[in-house]
Structures are given as structure tokens and as C-alpha cells.
Design a protein around this motif. Structure first.
Motif, mmCIF file in Angstrom:
data_model
loop_
_atom_site.group_PDB
_atom_site.id
_atom_site.type_symbol
_atom_site.label_atom_id
_atom_site.label_comp_id
_atom_site.label_asym_id
_atom_site.label_seq_id
_atom_site.Cartn_x
_atom_site.Cartn_y
_atom_site.Cartn_z
ATOM 1 N N LEU A 51 -24.206 -8.540 34.630
ATOM 2 C CA LEU A 51 -25.241 -8.215 33.642
ATOM 3 C C LEU A 51 -24.924 -8.804 32.275
ATOM 4 O O LEU A 51 -25.804 -9.358 31.605
ATOM 5 N N ARG A 52 -23.655 -8.699 31.840
ATOM 6 C CA ARG A 52 -23.319 -9.223 30.514
ATOM 7 C C ARG A 52 -23.396 -10.741 30.467
ATOM 8 O O ARG A 52 -23.471 -11.329 29.388
ATOM 9 N N GLY A 93 -16.885 -10.355 26.343
ATOM 10 C CA GLY A 93 -18.005 -11.187 26.773
ATOM 11 C C GLY A 93 -19.274 -10.975 25.980
ATOM 12 O O GLY A 93 -20.196 -11.792 26.057
ATOM 13 N N THR A 94 -19.341 -9.908 25.215
ATOM 14 C CA THR A 94 -20.504 -9.670 24.355
ATOM 15 C C THR A 94 -20.145 -9.820 22.877
ATOM 16 O O THR A 94 -20.892 -9.377 22.004
ATOM 17 N N GLY A 95 -18.995 -10.443 22.619
ATOM 18 C CA GLY A 95 -18.629 -10.778 21.243
ATOM 19 C C GLY A 95 -18.186 -9.618 20.388
ATOM 20 O O GLY A 95 -18.204 -9.703 19.156
ATOM 21 N N ARG A 96 -17.764 -8.509 21.002
ATOM 22 C CA ARG A 96 -17.373 -7.320 20.237
ATOM 23 C C ARG A 96 -15.854 -7.156 20.327
ATOM 24 O O ARG A 96 -15.334 -6.279 21.020
ATOM 25 N N ARG A 97 -15.147 -7.992 19.600
ATOM 26 C CA ARG A 97 -13.688 -8.004 19.685
ATOM 27 C C ARG A 97 -13.043 -6.700 19.201
ATOM 28 O O ARG A 97 -12.065 -6.248 19.807
ATOM 29 N N PRO A 98 -13.536 -6.057 18.130
ATOM 30 C CA PRO A 98 -12.937 -4.764 17.754
ATOM 31 C C PRO A 98 -13.062 -3.718 18.862
ATOM 32 O O PRO A 98 -12.129 -2.940 19.097
ATOM 33 N N ASP A 293 -26.289 -14.496 21.282
ATOM 34 C CA ASP A 293 -25.932 -13.885 20.001
ATOM 35 C C ASP A 293 -27.008 -12.912 19.521
ATOM 36 O O ASP A 293 -26.697 -11.887 18.905
ATOM 37 N N GLU A 294 -28.272 -13.221 19.826
ATOM 38 C CA GLU A 294 -29.342 -12.279 19.479
ATOM 39 C C GLU A 294 -29.188 -10.999 20.290
ATOM 40 O O GLU A 294 -29.322 -9.888 19.750
ATOM 41 N N ARG A 295 -28.892 -11.111 21.576
ATOM 42 C CA ARG A 295 -28.705 -9.933 22.424
ATOM 43 C C ARG A 295 -27.507 -9.107 21.963
ATOM 44 O O ARG A 295 -27.560 -7.876 21.897
ATOM 45 N N ASN A 296 -26.415 -9.825 21.646
ATOM 46 C CA ASN A 296 -25.168 -9.136 21.309
ATOM 47 C C ASN A 296 -25.117 -8.626 19.873
ATOM 48 O O ASN A 296 -24.269 -7.805 19.532
ATOM 49 N N MET A 302 -21.826 -18.804 19.271
ATOM 50 C CA MET A 302 -21.855 -20.018 18.443
ATOM 51 C C MET A 302 -20.507 -20.248 17.776
ATOM 52 O O MET A 302 -20.070 -21.397 17.623
ATOM 53 N N ARG A 303 -19.823 -19.186 17.408
ATOM 54 C CA ARG A 303 -18.489 -19.338 16.817
ATOM 55 C C ARG A 303 -17.536 -20.017 17.793
ATOM 56 O O ARG A 303 -16.794 -20.927 17.417
ATOM 57 N N VAL A 304 -17.574 -19.586 19.050
ATOM 58 C CA VAL A 304 -16.699 -20.177 20.068
ATOM 59 C C VAL A 304 -17.027 -21.649 20.264
ATOM 60 O O VAL A 304 -16.130 -22.492 20.377
ATOM 61 N N ALA A 305 -18.316 -21.979 20.296
ATOM 62 C CA ALA A 305 -18.716 -23.373 20.469
ATOM 63 C C ALA A 305 -18.215 -24.232 19.315
ATOM 64 O O ALA A 305 -17.635 -25.314 19.518
#
Length: 319
Positions: A51-52, A93-98, A293-296, A302-305
Motif C-alpha cells: 500500500l505504501r 517509505g513515506t518520508g517520515r524519518r522522525p 510527496d503530496e500523499r506523504n 524529491m529530496r532523495v532524487a
């Protein structure tokens, strides 16, 4: 049993796996005589990972799946460490590192018994620290796998492949070459991990290999990367494909590429100019990163890219 079998091809047909899982959980009384309940509840982690990996699914849907996984594990008295393991990857996987850091702390504090083997545990630590750009910690944990520690899962492939670009960034050329060879050896089937790993192999080759080798790698794996797996798996491959266009441009070299006719880049003659390759894949990166990024609710894709692209240019300048 038929629905459970779908999970054997989940990496190539992930949407079917979600449908199968929905049926299994709705008809648990029919599934349980054939499938141990402990196996069934573990499938929540697989489905949550699927799903993610699609921007179409909301964070609420993903979160609800993992919340239900927690409930079932507690009901059955199963070790929560498996749940925290999956939630680490969900958050990363959803960009929420904290958030990933919070689950990582729970995972480390949890009782050791879990379904994961020692190699998979090590791999989780490596991936977590690499995502946080804590390279020294990641490399220390990765050493046993680099030295030959193996398991039946895909973790050695993921660890070796994930280490490639960070090692190049650190100027660890010999170790990066060793991990590249290991990644090649471990890449025996193109599953979700295979597409992910193939993208990192391509990134390594466009950075320090020959253009011919990079093109060969692209031609071997791109059709599968484009047509199978999940958008998140494909995203990493697209970054490396864009860098292939950059490498072609730096050598002023049109190349013969194997592009499926389902891809808008497809040309009947099969010969591609550097600019069209670089521009097409950059547009795909921008489009896909924008959706994720809009979903997350953050800019992590984009940062990773951009980070990967900047490392490529740093490495090419030094190599």
C-alpha cells in the motif's frame, strides 16, 4: 489456499495480493484450517508495504492496516518486534524519518524473539542508518553481510545494493566494487527487491563503470522495472535511468536501448539521444515524486532524487 498462493507472485502482481489479502481476512474462518493464523497476520506487513508503495493509497489506509496488524499480534500474544520492523519501513517509505526513529527505538527495546533472522535484523539496521545518512554506523553493521553472512531472504541483496552509492560518496571505491559484485551475485530473480537492487546497480555503473556496461544493465532490467513491481520500486530505477541519460550526454553518445512499447519513450529504431533520455526520465521523476510527496505530506521523494543526482555529479568529478 488459492488466495494465499497469490502472495508468491505479489512482487510482480502486487494489486492482486491486496485483493487476495482482503478476501483472506474477510473469510478467516475458511482460511484458518489451511493457513496458520500466525502466517495470516504476518501478511498485514506485506500488504502494508504494498500500500505504501502506491501513491493512490492514503496514509490513513496504510496506517489502518498496520494498526490492525498491531491489534492481531496483541490478541495472539505474538512478539511485537515484527510489527515495529514493518513500521520502520512504513515510516521510511513515506518520508517520515522522525516517526521511523520512534519505531526503531521500540524495535531495539523489544524482546528479541521474532520471525526475522540475524541477517534480516542487521539489514534493517543498515537500511535505517543509510536513510538517515549515518554512514559510519550503517557500514559497521553491514560488515558481517559483506563478509559472507547469508540468509534465505533478500536482505543480503538489499544491504549490498543500498550501500553502493553511499560508499561511492565516501570514496570507498574498492568496497563499493565488492558490494557491486555481491549485489550482482545475489540478484537472481526480479522481485520487488530485484527491481530496487537493479536500479542501484545501474546507478553504480553510470557513476564509475563504462557506458557500455551501464547500457547493458539498463537493457537487461528496464522492461521489468517499467512494467512490473510497484511505483516506489520503479522510482529508484528511474533516478538511475535519468543518470544514464546524463552519462550519455557527457560522452555525446547516442545509445541503443531496449525500451518496451508500453513506455512513451519507446522508439521503433531503438536508438536514443542523450537529451531525450535524460529529459524523459527527469519528467517521470518529477511526476512520480510529486504524487508520493503530496500523499506523504513532505518532500522526501524529491529530496532523495536530488541527493542521488548530486552524489553522481560529485563522484564523476572525482573519478
Amino acid at each position: 489456499a488459492r488466495y494465499f498462493y497469490v502472495f508468491a507472485v505479489a512482487p510482480i502482481q502486487p494489486h492482486n495480493a491486496v485483493v487476495a489479502f482482503t478476501w483472506l481476512t474477510a473469510h478467516e474462518e475458511h482460511a484458518s484450517p489451511l493457513i496458520p493464523l500466525e502466517w495470516l497476520v504476518h501478511l498485514y506487513g506485506i500488504v502494508g508495504g504494498i500500500l505504501r508503495s502506491y501513491p493512490d493509497y492514503s496514509l490513513a489506509q496504510i496506517g489502518a492496516t498496520f494498526d490492525r496488524m498491531e491489534e492481531r499480534f496483541r490478541e495472539l500474544g505474538m512478539p511485537m518486534r515484527d510489527v515495529w520492523h514493518h513500521r520502520i519501513y512504513e515510516a521510511l517509505g513515506t518520508g517520515r524519518r522522525p516517526t521511523a526513529s520512534q519505531y526503531f527505538e521500540r524495535w531495539e527495546r523489544a524482546d528479541v524473539p521474532s520471525s526475522a533472522c540475524l541477517v534480516c535484523d542487521i539489514g534493517t539496521r543498515v537500511i535505517y542508518h543509510l536513510y538517515h545518512e549515518e554512514y559510519d554506523r550503517a557500514f559497521r553493521w553491514a560488515e558481517p553481510i559483506w563478509d559472507g553472512l547469508r540468509c534465505k531472504e533478500g536482505q543480503p541483496l538489499m544491504t549490498a545494493s543500498a550501500s553502493l552509492i553511499p560508499l561511492l560518496r565516501r570514496g570507498e571505491w574498492e568496497l563499493a566494487e565488492r558490494c557491486f559484485r555481491m549485489s550482482q551475485t545475489e540478484l537472481t530473480t526480479i522481485s520487488y527487491a530485484g527491481i530496487w537492487a537493479a536500479g542501484r546497480q545501474l546507478g553504480y555503473l553510470v557513476s564509475v563503470g563504462t557506458l557500455e556496461d551501464a547500457v547493458d544493465s539498463f537493457n537487461r532490467y528496464f522492461t521489468t522495472a517499467w512494467t512490473a513491481g510497484t511505483p516506489a520500486d520503479r522510482f529508484g530505477y528511474l533516478i538511475s535511468a535519468q543518470l544514464l541519460g546524463e552519462r550519455m550526454r557527457s560522452e555525446s553518445a547516442p545509445s541503443t536501448l531496449r525500451v518496451p512499447d508500453s513506455c512513451p519513450l519507446h522508439r521503433e529504431e531503438g536508438i536514443y539521444e542523450p537529451d531525450e533520455v535524460a529529459q524523459f526520465f527527469q519528467a517521470e521523476i518529477d511526476r512520480m515524486a510529486g504524487r508520493f510527496d503530496e500523499r506523504n505530506g513532505n518532500g522526501e521523494f524529491m529530496r532523495v532524487a536530488r541527493l542521488t543526482q548530486s552524489i553522481y555529479h560529485e563522484v564523476r568529478d572525482r573519478f
